[in-house]
Design a protein around this motif. Structure first.
Motif, mmCIF file in Angstrom:
data_model
loop_
_atom_site.group_PDB
_atom_site.id
_atom_site.type_symbol
_atom_site.label_atom_id
_atom_site.label_comp_id
_atom_site.label_asym_id
_atom_site.label_seq_id
_atom_site.Cartn_x
_atom_site.Cartn_y
_atom_site.Cartn_z
ATOM 1 N N SER A 60 0.828 -1.214 0.000
ATOM 2 C CA SER A 60 0.000 0.000 0.000
ATOM 3 C C SER A 60 0.854 1.252 0.000
ATOM 4 O O SER A 60 0.411 2.318 -0.429
ATOM 5 C CB SER A 60 -0.935 -0.001 1.216
ATOM 6 O OG SER A 60 -0.188 0.065 2.428
ATOM 7 N N THR A 65 -1.987 -3.081 -5.266
ATOM 8 C CA THR A 65 -2.708 -4.239 -4.744
ATOM 9 C C THR A 65 -2.340 -5.478 -5.559
ATOM 10 O O THR A 65 -3.161 -6.369 -5.759
ATOM 11 C CB THR A 65 -4.233 -4.005 -4.796
ATOM 12 O OG1 THR A 65 -4.617 -3.657 -6.135
ATOM 13 C CG2 THR A 65 -4.650 -2.895 -3.850
ATOM 14 N N ASP A 233 -4.626 -8.396 -9.732
ATOM 15 C CA ASP A 233 -5.097 -7.331 -8.854
ATOM 16 C C ASP A 233 -5.923 -7.956 -7.727
ATOM 17 O O ASP A 233 -7.030 -8.439 -7.950
ATOM 18 C CB ASP A 233 -5.935 -6.338 -9.656
ATOM 19 C CG ASP A 233 -6.349 -5.124 -8.833
ATOM 20 O OD1 ASP A 233 -6.130 -5.129 -7.602
ATOM 21 O OD2 ASP A 233 -6.876 -4.165 -9.425
ATOM 22 N N SER A 235 -7.522 -6.633 -5.423
ATOM 23 C CA SER A 235 -8.769 -5.922 -5.107
ATOM 24 C C SER A 235 -9.936 -6.383 -5.970
ATOM 25 O O SER A 235 -11.092 -6.070 -5.674
ATOM 26 C CB SER A 235 -8.576 -4.410 -5.274
ATOM 27 O OG SER A 235 -8.369 -4.069 -6.635
ATOM 28 N N THR A 236 -9.663 -7.118 -7.050
ATOM 29 C CA THR A 236 -10.745 -7.593 -7.928
ATOM 30 C C THR A 236 -11.052 -9.070 -7.730
ATOM 31 O O THR A 236 -11.984 -9.596 -8.347
ATOM 32 C CB THR A 236 -10.399 -7.354 -9.410
ATOM 33 O OG1 THR A 236 -9.261 -8.161 -9.774
ATOM 34 C CG2 THR A 236 -10.066 -5.887 -9.661
ATOM 35 N N GLY A 258 -7.597 -9.000 1.179
ATOM 36 C CA GLY A 258 -6.557 -7.995 0.924
ATOM 37 C C GLY A 258 -5.717 -7.724 2.154
ATOM 38 O O GLY A 258 -5.641 -8.519 3.087
#
Length: 451
Positions: A60, A65, A233, A235-236, A258
């Motif tokens: 971060s 991500t 990714d 986050s997906t 995450g």
């Protein structure tokens, strides 16, 4: 008078040019004004950063991500395997689903990309079929609040039987017509479906840790015959349970947790020449006839600069540069760091990272590629270390001439948790960019003689 002034002005313009080696050439001989000394940096080594954080909460700092997946083998550095781990959590109830209506379970899937255009390669083969297996973990990572990060060499056990398989070829025509998801074991799918029907409390966001304890998490294992690395990714990522009522299709999703609970394990089997290389066991350039910078596997350069003060009156250093000449031909589909640049870091007398090297203005010191399409063999990375080198030879800034510099991909040494020793947070965890040197690094010093 005006004519004389104009003629004098034109004469001065005619006498000037932009070549640093011929400054004032019409009035003072170049070798009496600027002297350039070039010296091989004999104390040049390849080192390897053995441990660095790959969990999303550490990345971060990079606003990243990214997890990494795949396997690649090359003749220069060896084999690299990237294995992403992640946990799934609940995000509330599906208000539609209940036991009263005749809802029917269909399938459970895990998408690895939102669309084929989001699926790219870090490095590797675009023509061969890549195979991946999805497994459920048998345990979950416990957070260490003194050091709440997971590193590249961490791993967790998983069930032997896979939940599903995915095959991809990284060609546009193939990806456009392919499913970018795993279809999971229906026993697990029905279990989650019935738990959601019963409004089990583990699906509530406030009980996310309960869901992690129940589910443990997932890991994607690349096949041993794979030949590519790709970013994912986190986050997906989400599990999607598909069901229907009559002819109407429905679904609910469970996202990846995450932060601390998503990370990439990276294993590396080096070639014989690089075997045993570590941060404190460097490989001399003169022995290997090679230097390596490479992401994921942690390779960097370590240099101890020659000490070349002016040692003369009326002579001073005006510029100092490091030149790195990359290997000219790259047959292995591994990119050079032309976009991410390379960066210089300071080491203490124990070879521990102290921070990024900076100039007098506090700007990080980077190396930039200089190339000419007409002279491809003259490609080189130039690193301007003028401020650092002047401070070193003048004895200012408390710089010890015996200290070393490290050169690698972009990043920032950070003290994570309660650790006293900084670790590298940066492109080493997200990029497979590589720089191979066949020529020894060179130090170039420009001296001005002003009398």
């Amino acid at each position: 008078m005006k004519i004389f002034f104009l003629l004098s002005f034109l004469f001065v313009l005619y006498s000037c040019n932009n070549d640093l080696n011929t400054i004032g050439d019409s009035m003072i001989p170049a070798n009496g004004y600027v002297e350039i000394v070039t010296q091989d940096i004999e104390n040049s080594y390849t080192i390897r950063l053995d441990s660095f954080p790959t969990s999303i909460n550490a990345l971060s700092y990079l606003s990243s991500t990214q997890l990494t997946l795949g396997k690649i083998e090359d003749k220069t550095t060896g084999t690299t395997i990237a294995t992403p781990y992640f946990q799934i959590i609940g995000n509330g109830y599906d208000s539609r689903l209940n036991f009263n209506d005749n809802y029917t379970y269909d399938s459970l899937t895990l998408n690895i990309a939102t669309n084929y255009q989001a699926l790219t390669l870090l490095a590797g083969d675009t023509t061969s079929l890549q195979t991946f297996y999805l497994h459920r973990l048998t345990d979950y990572p416990r957070m260490d609040y003194d050091n709440p990060y997971i590193y590249n060499n961490d791993e967790f056990s998983y069930e032997k039987e896979s939940l599903g398989r995915l095959q991809l070829r990284f060609e546009k025509n193939y990806l456009e017509n392919s499913n970018l998801y795993f279809k999971l074991n229906d026993d697990l799918g029905r279990e989650l479906f019935h738990l959601m029907q019963g409004k089990d409390s583990i699906f509530l966001p406030a009980n996310a840790y309960d869901f992690i304890r129940y589910f443990n998490g997932l890991v994607i294992i690349p096949d041993e015959n794979n030949s590519a690395l790709l970013p994912i990714d986190a986050s997906t990522l989400s599990l999607t349970c598909h069901y229907h009522l009559g002819t109407s299709p429905y679904s609910f999703s469970l996202p990846a947790a995450g932060n601390f609970y998503a990370f990439t394990n990276i294993t590396h089997s080096p070639t014989p020449i690089l075997k045993g290389v570590s941060w404190f066991q460097p490989l001399s350039f003169n022995k290997a006839q090679m230097g390596v910078i490479q992401g994921l596997d942690g390779y960097m350069l370590k240099l101890q600069l020659p000490y070349l003060p002016a040692n003369e009156s009326y002579k001073t250093i005006i510029k100092a540069e490091i030149e790195l000449k990359p290997k000219l031909v790259n047959y292995e589909n591994i990119p050079e760091p032309t976009k991410s640049y390379i960066q210089v870091f300071a080491l203490d007398k124990f070879s521990k990272l102290t921070g990024p090297l900076s100039d007098y203005s506090g700007n990080p010191v980077y190396g930039y590629l200089q190339s000419n399409v007409n002279y491809p063999d003259e490609r080189k990375y130039i690193i301007d270390i003028t401020d650092y080198y002047i401070s070193m030879v003048n004895g200012s800034g408390n710089i010890d001439p015996q200290l070393n510099l490290a050169i690698g991909l972009q990043g920032t040494p950070r003290q994570l948790g309660v650790a006293e020793i900084p670790t590298m947070v940066g492109s080493v965890a997200t990029s497979f960019d590589r720089l191979i040197l066949d020529d020894i690094p060179v130090l170039k010093i420009y001296y001005a003689k002003y009398k």
